[in-house]
Write a protein that holds these residues in place. Structure first.
Motif, short mmCIF file in Angstrom:
data_model
loop_
_atom_site.label_atom_id
_atom_site.label_comp_id
_atom_site.label_asym_id
_atom_site.label_seq_id
_atom_site.Cartn_x
_atom_site.Cartn_y
_atom_site.Cartn_z
N ALA A 313 1.13 -1.31 -0.12
CA ALA A 313 -0.02 -0.07 0.08
C ALA A 313 0.68 1.32 0.06
O ALA A 313 0.55 2.11 -0.75
N LEU A 314 1.87 1.25 0.80
CA LEU A 314 2.87 2.49 0.79
C LEU A 314 3.56 2.73 -0.59
O LEU A 314 3.92 3.57 -0.96
N SER A 315 3.82 1.53 -1.37
CA SER A 315 4.46 1.91 -2.61
C SER A 315 3.51 2.25 -3.53
O SER A 315 3.94 3.03 -4.53
N LYS A 316 2.35 2.32 -3.55
CA LYS A 316 1.25 2.86 -4.23
C LYS A 316 0.18 3.50 -3.50
O LYS A 316 -0.73 2.92 -2.98
N PRO A 317 0.31 4.76 -2.96
CA PRO A 317 -0.63 5.36 -1.95
C PRO A 317 -2.09 5.27 -2.22
O PRO A 317 -2.70 5.34 -1.48
N ALA A 318 -2.15 5.56 -3.54
CA ALA A 318 -3.71 5.61 -4.05
C ALA A 318 -4.20 4.51 -3.64
O ALA A 318 -5.59 4.40 -3.69
N THR A 319 -3.65 3.31 -3.49
CA THR A 319 -4.35 1.93 -3.25
C THR A 319 -4.92 1.98 -1.75
O THR A 319 -5.81 1.10 -1.48
N ILE A 320 -4.51 3.09 -0.90
CA ILE A 320 -5.14 3.02 0.43
C ILE A 320 -6.64 3.38 0.13
O ILE A 320 -7.50 3.02 1.01
N LEU A 321 -6.92 4.06 -0.89
CA LEU A 321 -8.43 4.18 -1.16
C LEU A 321 -9.17 3.26 -1.50
O LEU A 321 -10.41 2.79 -0.92
N ALA A 322 -8.50 1.95 -1.90
CA ALA A 322 -9.06 0.77 -2.25
C ALA A 322 -9.47 0.07 -0.93
O ALA A 322 -10.41 -0.71 -0.55
N LEU A 323 -8.24 0.33 -0.02
CA LEU A 323 -8.49 -0.64 1.35
C LEU A 323 -9.75 -0.10 1.95
O LEU A 323 -10.42 -0.49 2.71
N ILE A 324 -9.68 1.61 2.09
CA ILE A 324 -11.01 2.12 2.76
C ILE A 324 -12.38 1.78 2.07
O ILE A 324 -13.13 1.35 2.75
N ALA A 325 -12.29 1.59 0.85
CA ALA A 325 -13.53 1.28 0.05
C ALA A 325 -13.90 -0.31 0.44
O ALA A 325 -15.01 -0.61 0.80
N GLY A 326 -12.89 -1.14 0.14
CA GLY A 326 -13.05 -2.56 0.76
C GLY A 326 -13.37 -2.85 2.19
O GLY A 326 -14.28 -3.76 2.59
N GLY A 327 -12.74 -2.25 3.24
CA GLY A 327 -13.17 -2.12 4.58
C GLY A 327 -14.33 -1.49 5.05
O GLY A 327 -15.11 -2.39 5.66
N ALA A 328 -14.89 -0.56 4.34
CA ALA A 328 -16.19 0.21 4.54
C ALA A 328 -17.18 -0.94 3.95
O ALA A 328 -18.30 -1.06 4.64
N SER A 329 -17.07 -1.45 2.74
CA SER A 329 -18.06 -2.66 2.13
C SER A 329 -18.24 -3.77 3.24
O SER A 329 -19.38 -4.27 3.56
#
Length: 541
Positions: A313-329
């Motif tokens: 996730a740190l190598s591609k910070p934009a993927t943190i948005l994906a983690l947020i969306a997945g966690g919220a789902s």
């Protein structure tokens, strides 16, 4: 013989403060996880709706279950009066039938274990004893599972004990030390217990009610998934312990005691987002990240070591948005369908999640599984889009970005990929900008300690790896153990930590030699340590 040790610059700021606070909270909870699991299994098996309870959905009713859960009635007064009557009549069997196991364990045992550990972290065994006495007053004064109070009163009572001892340090006449120490701790414990009963307990009851009301408000308005906006980035930055162990675990235990399960246990522990991220890197990543992601996915999903996906996730910070969306789902799925766990899933493995979910029935287990799958799918799809959009740029710069991400990860727990380990070792110095120094072994090494935040997962694996290497080299008289950084006592000859934690370890054990590694599973520094110890033995040092 020399070993390479990276002297990380001292970090300051709010992030480090939150990390240390979270580590302290984790230090109180994690060593006692086995007790939480024991209580969870007792509840899962023996409450009326449990596997062997009177209302078992499987028809597995077992007659002695009523004695295990407490058969004297639901009201606390009835239980107490019945227990006292049985005790007065010498009827020990009926005494335990009234008291039972489920309620006393969650009301007394678990909070007192947390308080004792918090006291020990602050002031050793003496602090742990006074912390336990003081917390008993808080528990009795509230008559609810007072986890939050234990996490505050325990360390506070130990700190007060420490300050009290400073008042007469070096002033006690020889022969009176034990008398003064025991009576002072006992008197202080009494005072704090009374204060906890009348003042601190009601205060913590109000705070607990306010936090519980806030969570209830989010649930009522169906806003609980928004918590992932805070939790998922906090996980990647190692700030999650303060939220998880400071809020979710105490409130979750209280909810589980009332309803048999809690959604709060799955907000941070859901393995779905991490799995989705790693699968996306497996199919759409490049270079070392792509090669190592499959092995990391297995460790993360089945081993429950979530920290292993943080560098990705740190190598591609934009993927943190994906983690947020997945966690919220995942949170939304459990909220809408009523999914939850009966006790904390630690580590956050699908195996631990299954064990904690199945006690509330097969239907609940299926809902929890669905939340994991949905969280993984949502994270995978969004991460795939992000990786595909930047694939050309990543092919040109992947080596530097992924190496830097590994160097930034404070506790990358366990990585089987030799390719990633070698890449991390070669990239660490330039990625972090930290100066590399050489530590010379000037004294025989008899005790080696691996240290990490919690002192359990990653450091235990590292200790096992080095222990096996030493054994193969014929070295059997060197102690290799693991511990939390907070518990380092300065007796170790050599302390091995991950790069970002070395500075903190030096502060706790300044007279030890320190070796920094990027990966506890396969660090090249281990070979140097083994060679150094072996040569010392051969030379008779």
């Amino acid at each position: 013989m020399t070993t390479t040790s990276t002297a990380a610059p001292r970090k300051t700021g709010l992030r480090v403060g939150v990390q240390r606070f979270g580590t302290f909270l984790s230090g109180m909870i994690m060593p006692n996880i086995a007790a939480f699991i024991a209580w969870g299994f007792i509840t899962m098996l023996f409450i009326p709706a449990g596997f062997f309870g009177a209302d078992s959905p499987f028809g597995w009713h077992w007659a002695p279950v009523a004695e295990i859960i407490g058969g004297g009635g639901d009201a606390a007064t009835i239980q107490w009066e019945g227990a006292m009557t049985a005790l007065a009549e010498g009827d020990g069997g009926n005494f335990f039938a009234y008291v039972g196991l489920v309620s006393p364990m969650i009301t007394y045992l678990l909070p007192l274990l947390i308080a004792n550990m918090g006291g020990r972290l602050v002031y050793g065994e003496r602090g742990g004893v006074v912390a336990t006495i003081a917390t008993m007053g808080v528990i009795v004064g509230t008559n609810i599972p007072m986890f939050l109070g234990a996490m505050i009163m325990g360390p506070l009572a130990a700190w007060i004990t420490k300050q009290m001892d400073k008042l007469w340090d070096g002033k006690i006449k020889a022969g009176f030390e034990m008398l003064v120490n025991n009576f002072s701790a006992g008197i202080l414990g009494m005072i704090l217990a009374v204060a906890g009963f009348f003042a601190f307990g009601p205060l913590m009851l109000g705070i607990s009610a306010a936090l519980g009301g806030a969570v209830g408000w989010l649930v009522d308005l169906q806003l609980l998934p928004l918590v992932s906006i805070i939790v998922e980035p906090a996980k990647v930055l190692f700030l999650n312990n303060a939220i998880n162990h400071g809020v979710f675990t105490p409130l979750g235990i209280e909810q589980a005691a009332e309803t048999g399960k809690s959604i709060l246990f799955l907000i941070e522990a859901n393995p779905g987002p991490g799995l989705g991220l790693l699968l996306a890197f497996t199919f759409f990543g490049v270079g070392a990240a792509k090669a190592s992601a499959p092995g990391a996915a297995v460790i993360q999903f089945f081993g429950g070591i979530h920290e292993i996906y943080f560098p990705y996730a740190l190598s591609k910070p934009a993927t943190i948005l994906a983690l947020i969306a997945g966690g919220a789902s995942g949170v939304a799925t459990n909220m809408l369908l009523g999914g939850g766990l009966g006790f904390p899933a630690a580590p956050g493995s699908i195996i631990a999640v299954t064990a904690a979910a199945i006690g509330s029935g097969v239907g609940n287990l299926l809902v929890v599984y669905l939340s994991v799958v949905i969280a993984a799918v949502v994270t995978f799809l969004i991460t795939a889009v992000i990786l595909r959009a930047s694939r050309k740029r990543d092919l040109e710069a992947e080596g530097d970005s992924f190496g830097a991400a590994i160097a930034q990860t404070e506790a990358n727990k366990g990585k089987k990929s030799e390719h990633l380990s070698n890449l991390a070792a070669s990239a660490a110095g330039s990625a972090t900008g930290a100066p590399t120094t050489t530590a010379v072994a000037t004294a025989p090494i008899q005790k080696i300690v691996f240290a990490c935040d919690a002192g359990m997962g990653s450091s235990a694996m590292g200790a096992s790896v080095l222990r096996n290497k030493l054994k193969k080299a014929g070295v059997t008289d060197v102690s290799v153990t693991n511990a939390a950084i907070a518990n380092l006592d300065g007796t170790a000859d050599l302390v091995i930590t991950q790069q970002q934690l070395t500075d903190r370890a030096r502060g706790k054990s300044p007279n030890s030699q320190h070796v920094s590694v990027d990966n506890f599973m396969n660090a090249p520094q281990y070979e140097e340590v083994v060679e150094m110890v072996r040569e010392q033995k051969e030379s008779g040092e």
